[in-house]
Design a protein around this motif. Structure first.
Motif, PDB file in Angstrom:
ATOM      1  N   ALA A 197       7.961  53.637 -63.291  1.00 52.18           N
ATOM      2  CA  ALA A 197       8.579  54.430 -64.358  1.00 52.18           C
ATOM      3  C   ALA A 197       8.143  53.953 -65.741  1.00 52.18           C
ATOM      4  N   HIS A 198       6.818  53.905 -65.960  1.00 50.34           N
ATOM      5  CA  HIS A 198       6.320  53.520 -67.275  1.00 50.34           C
ATOM      6  C   HIS A 198       6.577  54.621 -68.295  1.00 50.34           C
ATOM      7  N   PHE A 199       6.092  55.825 -68.022  1.00 53.92           N
ATOM      8  CA  PHE A 199       6.239  56.999 -68.894  1.00 53.92           C
ATOM      9  C   PHE A 199       5.667  56.757 -70.290  1.00 53.92           C
ATOM     10  N   ASN A 200       4.841  55.740 -70.461  1.00 61.75           N
ATOM     11  CA  ASN A 200       4.496  55.288 -71.804  1.00 61.75           C
ATOM     12  C   ASN A 200       3.217  54.457 -71.746  1.00 61.75           C
ATOM     13  N   PRO A 201       2.168  54.853 -72.447  1.00 60.04           N
ATOM     14  CA  PRO A 201       0.927  54.076 -72.411  1.00 60.04           C
ATOM     15  C   PRO A 201       1.066  52.623 -72.852  1.00 60.04           C
ATOM     16  N   VAL A 202       1.961  52.324 -73.808  1.00 58.97           N
ATOM     17  CA  VAL A 202       2.072  50.927 -74.230  1.00 58.97           C
ATOM     18  C   VAL A 202       2.700  50.074 -73.131  1.00 58.97           C
ATOM     19  N   VAL A 203       3.607  50.643 -72.353  1.00 60.79           N
ATOM     20  CA  VAL A 203       4.170  49.909 -71.220  1.00 60.79           C
ATOM     21  C   VAL A 203       3.086  49.701 -70.162  1.00 60.79           C
ATOM     22  N   THR A 204       2.317  50.747 -69.885  1.00 61.12           N
ATOM     23  CA  THR A 204       1.239  50.637 -68.905  1.00 61.12           C
ATOM     24  C   THR A 204       0.213  49.599 -69.329  1.00 61.12           C
ATOM     25  N   LEU A 205      -0.204  49.624 -70.591  1.00 55.99           N
ATOM     26  CA  LEU A 205      -1.206  48.671 -71.066  1.00 55.99           C
ATOM     27  C   LEU A 205      -0.681  47.239 -71.042  1.00 55.99           C
ATOM     28  N   SER A 206       0.564  47.043 -71.427  1.00 62.45           N
ATOM     29  CA  SER A 206       1.115  45.686 -71.421  1.00 62.45           C
ATOM     30  C   SER A 206       1.281  45.167 -69.999  1.00 62.45           C
ATOM     31  N   GLU A 207       1.635  46.039 -69.065  1.00 62.53           N
ATOM     32  CA  GLU A 207       1.744  45.621 -67.674  1.00 62.53           C
ATOM     33  C   GLU A 207       0.357  45.367 -67.078  1.00 62.53           C
ATOM     34  N   LEU A 248       9.147  43.957 -75.566  1.00 61.57           N
ATOM     35  CA  LEU A 248       9.855  42.705 -75.328  1.00 61.57           C
ATOM     36  C   LEU A 248      10.937  42.881 -74.254  1.00 61.57           C
ATOM     37  N   VAL A 249      11.656  43.988 -74.300  1.00 61.22           N
ATOM     38  CA  VAL A 249      12.678  44.245 -73.283  1.00 61.22           C
ATOM     39  C   VAL A 249      12.049  44.364 -71.899  1.00 61.22           C
ATOM     40  N   VAL A 250      10.977  45.158 -71.794  1.00 62.02           N
ATOM     41  CA  VAL A 250      10.333  45.365 -70.488  1.00 62.02           C
ATOM     42  C   VAL A 250       9.742  44.063 -69.963  1.00 62.02           C
ATOM     43  N   GLN A 251       8.988  43.361 -70.823  1.00 64.54           N
ATOM     44  CA  GLN A 251       8.373  42.107 -70.405  1.00 64.54           C
ATOM     45  C   GLN A 251       9.430  41.045 -70.110  1.00 64.54           C
ATOM     46  N   GLY A 252      10.457  40.999 -70.930  1.00 65.25           N
ATOM     47  CA  GLY A 252      11.495  40.001 -70.739  1.00 65.25           C
ATOM     48  C   GLY A 252      12.247  40.182 -69.431  1.00 65.25           C
ATOM     49  N   LEU A 253      12.590  41.411 -69.091  1.00 62.41           N
ATOM     50  CA  LEU A 253      13.284  41.662 -67.831  1.00 62.41           C
ATOM     51  C   LEU A 253      12.441  41.213 -66.645  1.00 62.41           C
ATOM     52  N   ARG A 254      11.139  41.464 -66.722  1.00 61.14           N
ATOM     53  CA  ARG A 254      10.261  41.040 -65.618  1.00 61.14           C
ATOM     54  C   ARG A 254      10.172  39.527 -65.550  1.00 61.14           C
ATOM     55  N   ARG A 255      10.050  38.882 -66.699  1.00 63.79           N
ATOM     56  CA  ARG A 255       9.854  37.436 -66.706  1.00 63.79           C
ATOM     57  C   ARG A 255      11.101  36.663 -66.281  1.00 63.79           C
ATOM     58  N   ILE A 256      12.288  37.222 -66.523  1.00 63.14           N
ATOM     59  CA  ILE A 256      13.505  36.525 -66.102  1.00 63.14           C
ATOM     60  C   ILE A 256      13.974  36.985 -64.731  1.00 63.14           C
ATOM     61  N   GLY A 257      13.179  37.859 -64.095  1.00 64.06           N
ATOM     62  CA  GLY A 257      13.502  38.276 -62.734  1.00 64.06           C
ATOM     63  C   GLY A 257      14.633  39.276 -62.631  1.00 64.06           C
ATOM     64  N   ARG A 258      14.819  40.094 -63.670  1.00 67.69           N
ATOM     65  CA  ARG A 258      15.899  41.083 -63.643  1.00 67.69           C
ATOM     66  C   ARG A 258      15.387  42.499 -63.924  1.00 67.69           C
ATOM     67  N   PRO A 259      14.309  42.934 -63.263  1.00 63.85           N
ATOM     68  CA  PRO A 259      13.778  44.276 -63.522  1.00 63.85           C
ATOM     69  C   PRO A 259      14.728  45.393 -63.100  1.00 63.85           C
ATOM     70  N   THR A 260      15.688  45.083 -62.227  1.00 64.00           N
ATOM     71  CA  THR A 260      16.639  46.123 -61.805  1.00 64.00           C
ATOM     72  C   THR A 260      17.562  46.552 -62.937  1.00 64.00           C
ATOM     73  N   LEU A 261      17.607  45.768 -64.007  1.00 61.68           N
ATOM     74  CA  LEU A 261      18.433  46.148 -65.159  1.00 61.68           C
ATOM     75  C   LEU A 261      17.728  47.142 -66.072  1.00 61.68           C
ATOM     76  N   ALA A 262      16.467  47.477 -65.767  1.00 59.87           N
ATOM     77  CA  ALA A 262      15.682  48.330 -66.654  1.00 59.87           C
ATOM     78  C   ALA A 262      16.350  49.669 -66.981  1.00 59.87           C
ATOM     79  N   PRO A 263      16.919  50.400 -66.005  1.00 59.23           N
ATOM     80  CA  PRO A 263      17.516  51.698 -66.371  1.00 59.23           C
ATOM     81  C   PRO A 263      18.551  51.589 -67.487  1.00 59.23           C
ATOM     82  N   VAL A 264      19.363  50.559 -67.438  1.00 55.70           N
ATOM     83  CA  VAL A 264      20.401  50.389 -68.459  1.00 55.70           C
ATOM     84  C   VAL A 264      19.824  49.756 -69.715  1.00 55.70           C
ATOM     85  N   ALA A 265      19.035  48.687 -69.546  1.00 53.08           N
ATOM     86  CA  ALA A 265      18.550  47.933 -70.700  1.00 53.08           C
ATOM     87  C   ALA A 265      17.558  48.731 -71.547  1.00 53.08           C
ATOM     88  N   VAL A 266      16.589  49.362 -70.903  1.00 53.01           N
ATOM     89  CA  VAL A 266      15.585  50.117 -71.651  1.00 53.01           C
ATOM     90  C   VAL A 266      16.223  51.336 -72.315  1.00 53.01           C
TER      91      VAL A 266
END
Length: 236
Positions: free
Chosen positions: A68-78, A144-162
């Motif tokens: 669920a990137h929906f965004n080139p900057v998210v895709t490029l950073s990932e 920072l939100v997307v990268q941070g959630l991945r780095r702290i192991g909480r990507p499941t929070l993305a729907p709410v956090a993003v």
């Protein structure tokens, strides 16, 4: 239950569909708000709420398929965190789908409200320096939100956090937090509350790419640099 990775064509379709739906929500809610109130605060509140709710739902629904990137900057950073031939191929396919989906979503929103799709491009110029600064800040925060959630192991929070971040950034940034080159392109196809004049799109996209680099840099400072491909990840 964790889903196995979907094949690339299905993930690309998911990115196209999700981006189209997101831009339809953003543009459609803006058109609706325009028709209901002349108070810009009311219109912004309605658009921010619809955009945040729609984004959160789409991330929850599409995330297990494509991320669920929906965004080139998210895709490029990932992609940068992986830097492999396969991830590069996926990134190119994702970005193409996102750009096409964004335009399709804007045209769909126009059609839903009885407006001739593509007949009138946006006329709202958004090229002032303070708006570009706001857009860089908005995009840096998103990355920072997307990268941070991945780095702290909480990507499941993305729907709410993003979704929560975007809803807030629509209010606290001068640009209204487009934070997405694909959505910026799509919004050029709607002369409405959320539109952006085509001539302002390149400057906004440049500010977003700058914001992506800032967000990635801040993420590295806060959480440590991503290991090179093939190297073990440090213990959390």
């Amino acid at each position: 239950m964790r889903m196995s990775p979907a094949p690339l064509p299905r993930r690309v379709l998911a990115e196209f569909t999700g981006t189209a739906a997101l831009v339809a929500v953003i543009v459609g809610s803006g058109i609706r708000a325009d028709s209901l109130s002349q108070d810009i605060g009311v219109r912004l509140l309605a658009n921010a709420a619809a955009s945040a709710i729609g984004l959160g739902l789409l991330i929850a629904l599409i995330g297990p398929l494509s991320g669920a990137h929906f965004n080139p900057v998210v895709t490029l950073s990932e992609w940068w965190s992986r830097r492999s031939r396969e991830s590069g191929r996926d990134a190119v396919a994702y970005i193409g789908a996102q750009l096409g989906g964004a335009v399709a979503g804007a045209l769909l929103a126009e059609a839903m409200f009885g407006r001739a799709p593509g007949a009138a491009l946006a006329t709202e110029r958004r090229a002032e320096l303070h708006l570009l600064l706001g857009e860089a800040v908005a995009t840096a925060g998103l990355v920072l939100v997307v990268q941070g959630l991945r780095r702290i192991g909480r990507p499941t929070l993305a729907p709410v956090a993003v979704a929560g971040y975007i809803g807030a950034a629509i209010w606290f940034t001068s640009s209204g937090s487009f934070a997405n080159p694909a959505a910026t392109l799509g919004r050029a196809f709607s002369d409405s509350f959320t539109g952006i004049a085509p001539g302002s799109v390149p400057a906004f996209a440049a500010a977003q790419l700058l914001g992506m680099l800032l967000g990635m840099g801040l993420s590295a400072l806060l959480y440590g640099a991503d290991p090179a491909p093939g190297e073990p990840k440090p213990a959390e």
